[in-house]
Design a protein around this motif. Structure first.
Motif, PDB file in Angstrom:
ATOM      1  N   VAL A  89     -19.722  54.808   0.497  1.00 17.15           N
ATOM      2  CA  VAL A  89     -18.830  55.807   1.159  1.00 17.15           C
ATOM      3  C   VAL A  89     -17.427  55.602   0.654  1.00 17.15           C
ATOM      4  N   GLN A  90     -16.792  56.745   0.103  1.00 16.88           N
ATOM      5  CA  GLN A  90     -15.392  56.794  -0.151  1.00 16.88           C
ATOM      6  C   GLN A  90     -14.801  57.993   0.556  1.00 16.88           C
ATOM      7  N   CYS A  91     -14.484  59.159   0.053  1.00 21.83           N
ATOM      8  CA  CYS A  91     -14.035  60.029   0.979  1.00 21.83           C
ATOM      9  C   CYS A  91     -15.125  60.533   2.075  1.00 21.83           C
ATOM     10  N   GLY A  92     -16.285  60.386   1.637  1.00 26.92           N
ATOM     11  CA  GLY A  92     -17.419  60.483   2.421  1.00 26.92           C
ATOM     12  C   GLY A  92     -17.914  61.997   2.714  1.00 26.92           C
ATOM     13  N   PHE A  93     -16.996  62.889   2.066  1.00 29.42           N
ATOM     14  CA  PHE A  93     -17.354  64.475   2.234  1.00 29.42           C
ATOM     15  C   PHE A  93     -19.046  64.601   1.535  1.00 29.42           C
ATOM     16  N   LEU A 106     -23.728  66.275  -5.439  1.00 29.62           N
ATOM     17  CA  LEU A 106     -22.379  66.028  -6.068  1.00 29.62           C
ATOM     18  C   LEU A 106     -21.831  64.997  -5.052  1.00 29.62           C
ATOM     19  N   CYS A 107     -21.306  63.913  -5.904  1.00 31.58           N
ATOM     20  CA  CYS A 107     -20.019  63.280  -5.279  1.00 31.58           C
ATOM     21  C   CYS A 107     -18.786  63.172  -6.346  1.00 31.58           C
ATOM     22  N   ARG A 108     -17.689  63.216  -5.931  1.00 26.61           N
ATOM     23  CA  ARG A 108     -16.607  63.014  -6.816  1.00 26.61           C
ATOM     24  C   ARG A 108     -15.908  61.638  -6.579  1.00 26.61           C
ATOM     25  N   CYS A 109     -16.028  60.703  -5.838  1.00 32.43           N
ATOM     26  CA  CYS A 109     -15.382  59.642  -5.771  1.00 32.43           C
ATOM     27  C   CYS A 109     -16.171  58.434  -6.547  1.00 32.43           C
ATOM     28  N   THR A 110     -17.401  58.164  -6.392  1.00 31.62           N
ATOM     29  CA  THR A 110     -17.890  57.013  -6.460  1.00 31.62           C
ATOM     30  C   THR A 110     -18.541  56.681  -7.759  1.00 31.62           C
ATOM     31  N   GLY A 111     -18.732  57.649  -8.704  1.00 30.49           N
ATOM     32  CA  GLY A 111     -19.602  57.521  -9.844  1.00 30.49           C
ATOM     33  C   GLY A 111     -21.120  57.362  -9.527  1.00 30.49           C
ATOM     34  N   TYR A 112     -21.477  57.334  -8.271  1.00 30.72           N
ATOM     35  CA  TYR A 112     -22.858  57.085  -7.977  1.00 30.72           C
ATOM     36  C   TYR A 112     -23.351  55.783  -8.049  1.00 30.72           C
ATOM     37  N   GLU A 113     -22.676  54.964  -8.396  1.00 33.94           N
ATOM     38  CA  GLU A 113     -23.323  53.593  -8.765  1.00 33.94           C
ATOM     39  C   GLU A 113     -23.813  52.854  -7.309  1.00 33.94           C
ATOM     40  N   LYS A 114     -22.705  53.044  -6.572  1.00 31.13           N
ATOM     41  CA  LYS A 114     -22.831  52.296  -5.127  1.00 31.13           C
ATOM     42  C   LYS A 114     -23.590  53.411  -4.279  1.00 31.13           C
ATOM     43  N   TYR A 135     -13.006  65.737   9.211  1.00 26.92           N
ATOM     44  CA  TYR A 135     -12.316  66.253   8.158  1.00 26.92           C
ATOM     45  C   TYR A 135     -11.351  67.581   8.486  1.00 26.92           C
ATOM     46  N   GLY A 165      -9.882  58.620   0.851  1.00 26.52           N
ATOM     47  CA  GLY A 165     -11.243  58.039   0.498  1.00 26.52           C
ATOM     48  C   GLY A 165     -11.181  56.812  -0.267  1.00 26.52           C
TER      49      GLY A 165
END
Lengths: 152, 739
Positions: free
Chosen positions: A97-101, A133-141, B30, B487
């Motif tokens: 979880v980063q921005c979490g959206f 789609l996820c824009r923060c994590t690059g999906y690895e985690k 949000y 984030g």
């Protein structure tokens, strides 16, 4: 119009729905369940993924009227009280979880995958989550989280 | 000096995010989730033309739609109808001219968003359409109609370093182009404005910089700043795209006019029109070198398309110019970089901020140089790599570690991945377009340099308040700052620093708002450095106050001691903290100590290319980055992985496609960002070579990996195909030469 939907196990009646409203709008703006997210509202990002009669759908692509009489389960309906679902817990523990959206949609998509395929291979995980789609994590985690949830 | 060590969750640990569980449950609020009793919805009418004169606006029919609460135009802007991040040049609502497609023209508030949209369509705007200015070089050199009073050059930075007009035995030249990338944060622009009885307004908003928003909104509303109160709402990513205002002033205007809370939420299409993008670039490079591959000189001309309004173009230009030769020792540098006005969509901040564009060009040049002198691409980089003590093209001495050679060596020496034999490993994946025939593999490298923090004499500071009290027998520290969590994990880092500095396990993070002083922007990889530095200083002040109560300073500070000494007292300290000053670039020579800190990353990319269909599969990405000190090692990995993915996007898929100033692909159907199928596994090395000038020795983390992954991937495609590929994103038709 009036729409009756069972949401997270509870029968809900919604009045004054404009026929053009999506299930996503009804959940977010009329039923106080904004956990399903509104990132694209065109079925490309998966952030509004919910179960409808047990099948994951993009709530933005379901007209409110189409949900009449259906059972909807949202991200808010996965945890048991204070105890997170194992997929939710794994997302937290793995740092997915980063921005979490994107998280609610991915949690539901991963929850569905593990329901169907308890021990998925990496290609199976990737294929199952390819619509989110996820824009923060690059999906690895996120991959780490799904592997972790499968083990738990 | 007494040091304090928390039992767990301090700096250097993988403390978990305090908001992680809420986000996973779908209960994190949000900015688009906000709701208020009696709330109405606002929408924005935008120009369909990139350049046009407005001859009339008629709102009569829109006002007649039942349920409409207000319809506003430029005549209703209460204060100054012009704003901007660096230079005020952009109207809140267009008056007599629109300068880009999507420019806001009018606002509607209604009791249902669909009512507002329908009313919006009844506003009649008469336009006299004008031919748009879209050529960046024409704009730079006075060959286009001036779009603003002072012409079309927003900024021209010249860098002149060492002897000029030098000759060399080996010369390689290249022309490179970078397409317009979008931040594509997932949480759309949105917020809730709530009017108060005294004519003031509260705005709950997703932004990167609360105080910069507040300053601009107050001027536009004609209110003193204290009457415009901002509170951060949940932010669904930013990446630079929330540095400029979007719906902030609009929502406040509608709220003040209607007397009701107003919610505005862009949909994805509007989001593409509603925020600035990464500057497209056209770049002309010439590298002179010895036959041994040692660089003698670099000459470059860089053109950045700023679009219709300045935004942060000036600072982006300075970055591209001063970082324009990369992390290399170059004795003679001649760089000219222009940022210009056109009628394309406005461009401003995006992760990497000017360094991304230049890096694609200089790294492509390094590969050409390697070819020209017959060296391995890593070897030619190592021969020219800067190290601590190097002199930048600005004359600034790099006075902290610059482990460029080590980073390159680390990524080069990783074992190469085996060829995949599963269909999903192939270019085209489960589309079943190849079983390996026509597929060639390539390996490529990229290395990047990025400035951390705000540069060029900007007064860059942060403000933090720490309160220490005892609640129910437990010492509790609360941290208040206006520094924005988007984030990236600032909230985690603030807790970790506080735990380490005060020996307190329970740390609460107060809502981020404008009731405390400015913390600067969440951008330029700066918050852990600057707000982290401010927090460390605030904790030191709290500690000093504790020591005063104790009477001496040689105790280890632990929880029980704090509880005993503090009793019912509260220690409350506010600190404003600055990093060391930077200096203005000389306008003629570009000389000056303009940057605070430099950060470095290197990538190796392995790709498989189906040369018949032009499809690229990025097989593996290896990254090494120096972060000085990893405050949260797992979060650092998350930044490197996510940043790398955005660089992959620019390399092979992401571009806002323009035709005569109009966006052709404003949707996630047509603007592609990497999915989990596009991102390969990553192998990451994190170096910790402390910067003695920075808090804890740390370096900003977020941007460098976005910069170096793009050139590495393109280099790998070139290695696989033997093609020149001078433009990103590389599209299938570039590889099949069918475009």
């Amino acid at each position: 119009m009036r729409v009756n939907i069972t949401v997270n196990g509870e029968a809900r009646q919604v009045d004054d729905v404009w026929p053009g409203e999506s299930l996503l709008y009804v959940l977010r703006e009329r039923l106080g369940l904004p956990g399903s997210k509104n990132a694209c509202e065109q079925g490309e990002c998966g952030s509004c993924t919910v179960y409808m009669d047990g099948t994951p759908v993009c709530a933005c692509l379901v007209a409110a009227g189409q949900a009449e009489g259906r059972e909807v389960r949202t991200v808010e309906g996965l945890a048991s009280g204070d105890t997170l679902d194992r997929v939710q817990q794994a997302f937290v523990d793995a740092g997915a979880v980063q921005c979490g959206f994107c998280t609610p949609g991915l949690v539901v998509a991963a929850h569905d995958l593990l329901t169907r395929t308890p021990q998925p291979s990496d290609p199976e995980i990737r294929e199952a989550l390819a619509g989110n789609l996820c824009r923060c994590t690059g999906y690895e985690k996120i991959l780490d989280a799904v592997r972790m949830a499968a083990r738990s | 000096m007494t040091t304090t060590v928390a039992t767990q969750g301090g700096i250097g640990t993988n403390a978990q995010r305090p908001d992680g569980a809420l986000k996973a449950r779908g209960e994190f609020a949000y900015s688009s989730d906000l709701w208020h009793e009696d709330m109405v919805w606002g929408v924005t009418l935008r120009s369909p033309h990139p350049y046009a004169r407005i001859t009339s606006i008629d709102i009569t029919e829109a006002l007649r739609v039942p349920g409409v609460q207000a319809v506003l135009t430029h005549e209703d802007v209460p204060g100054t109808n012009i704003y901007g991040l660096e230079h005020p040049d952009q109207p809140v609502l267009a008056e007599d001219v629109v300068r880009y497609q999507g420019e806001p023209v009018a606002l509607v508030a209604a009791d249902h968003p669909e009512t507002a949209r329908r009313a919006m369509k009844r506003i009649e705007v008469a336009y006299e359409v004008l031919p748009p200015v879209v050529n960046t070089e024409d704009a730079a050199h006075g060959r286009a109609e001036p779009l603003h009073p002072n012409g079309n050059v927003v900024r021209h930075v010249k860098v002149r370093h060492g002897p000029q007009d030098v000759r060399a035995d080996v010369v390689v030249t290249g022309e490179y182009e970078v397409g317009m990338q979008d931040q594509a944060f997932l949480g759309p622009e949105s917020g809730l404005a709530v009017p108060a009885d005294d004519g003031s307004v509260d705005l709950y908003i997703a932004t990167q910089w609360l105080h910069a928003d507040q300053r601009q909104i107050a001027v536009a509303l004609g209110l003193p700043p204290e009457k415009v109160r901002l509170t951060l709402s949940g932010v669904g990513g930013a990446f630079g795209g929330r540095e400029d205002l979007s719906m902030q002033v609009h929502a406040c205007m509608l709220a003040l006019r209607t007397g009701k809370p107003v919610k505005m939420v862009y949909n994805r299409e509007e989001s593409f029109y509603g925020h600035v993008h990464r500057h497209p670039a056209r770049m002309y490079y010439e590298h002179g070198a010895t036959r041994n591959g040692k660089i003698v000189y670099v000459k470059a001309r860089i053109y950045l398309d700023g679009g219709a309004y300045a935004s942060s173009t000036g600072a982006v230009v300075a970055n591209a110019a001063t970082l324009g030769v990369g992390p290399y020792d170059v004795p003679s540098v001649t760089v000219d970089c222009w940022g210009v006005y056109t009628n394309n969509p406005p461009c401003g901040a995006m992760r990497g901020f000017g360094a991304v564009q230049a890096a694609f060009a200089y790294e492509s040049q390094m590969d050409r140089l390697a070819d020209a002198v017959g060296l391995d691409p890593v070897e030619v980089r190592i021969r020219n790599a800067m190290s601590e003590g190097a002199v930048m093209p600005t004359g600034q001495v790099v006075d902290s570690p610059a482990p460029v050679v080590e980073l390159l060596t680390l990524v080069r020496d990783k074992p190469l991945p085996a060829k995949g034999n599963d269909l999903t490993d192939m270019p085209g994946g489960v589309s079943n377009t190849t079983h390996g025939e026509g597929v060639v593999r390539g390996v490529g490298y990229g290395v990047s340099i990025k400035n951390v923090g705000f540069s060029d004499s900007f007064d860059d500071y942060s403000t933090v308040r720490v309160r220490l009290s005892v609640i129910g027998g437990q010492a509790v520290a609360s941290v208040h700052t206006a520094a924005v969590e988007v984030g990236q994990g600032l909230v985690t880092v603030l807790q970790q620093i506080t735990r380490t500095e005060l020996g307190v396990d329970v740390v609460t993070i107060e809502p981020m708002d404008t009731s405390i002083g400015d913390a600067g922007s969440t951008s330029a990889s700066r918050q852990t450095y600057v707000t982290g530095g401010a927090l460390r200083a605030a904790c030191a002040a709290v500690r000093a106050a504790l020591f005063e109560r104790i009477g001496h300073t040689d105790l280890p500070l632990d929880h029980d001691k704090i509880v005993e000494v503090l009793g019912t007292d509260v220690i409350d300290e506010v600190v404003e903290w600055r990093h060391r000053p930077t200096y203005r670039l000389d306008p003629e020579t570009g000389q000056g100590n303009a940057h605070v800190q430099y950060a470095f990353a290197a990538h190796r990319a392995v790709v498989d290319v189906d040369v018949e269909l032009g499809l690229v599969k990025v097989v593996e990405l290896v990254c090494a980055q120096d972060v000085g000190k990893a405050i949260n090692p797992e979060a650092v990995l998350g930044q490197i992985q996510g940043g790398t993915a955005q660089g992959l996007g620019l390399a092979v898929m992401e571009e806002i496609q323009l035709a005569d100033g109009k966006i052709r692909n404003p949707s996630f159907t047509d603007y592609l960002i990497p999915t989990v199928l596009d991102m390969p596994p990553m192998v990451i090395d994190v170096l910790e070579r402390p910067d003695p000038h920075a808090p804890y020795g740390l370096r900003g983390v977020g941007e460098p990996p976005t910069i170096s992954s793009t050139p590495a991937i393109v280099a790998a495609i070139r290695a696989a195909t033997g093609m020149a590929l001078t433009r990103v994103p590389v599209r299938p038709e570039h590889i099949t030469e069918t475009s």
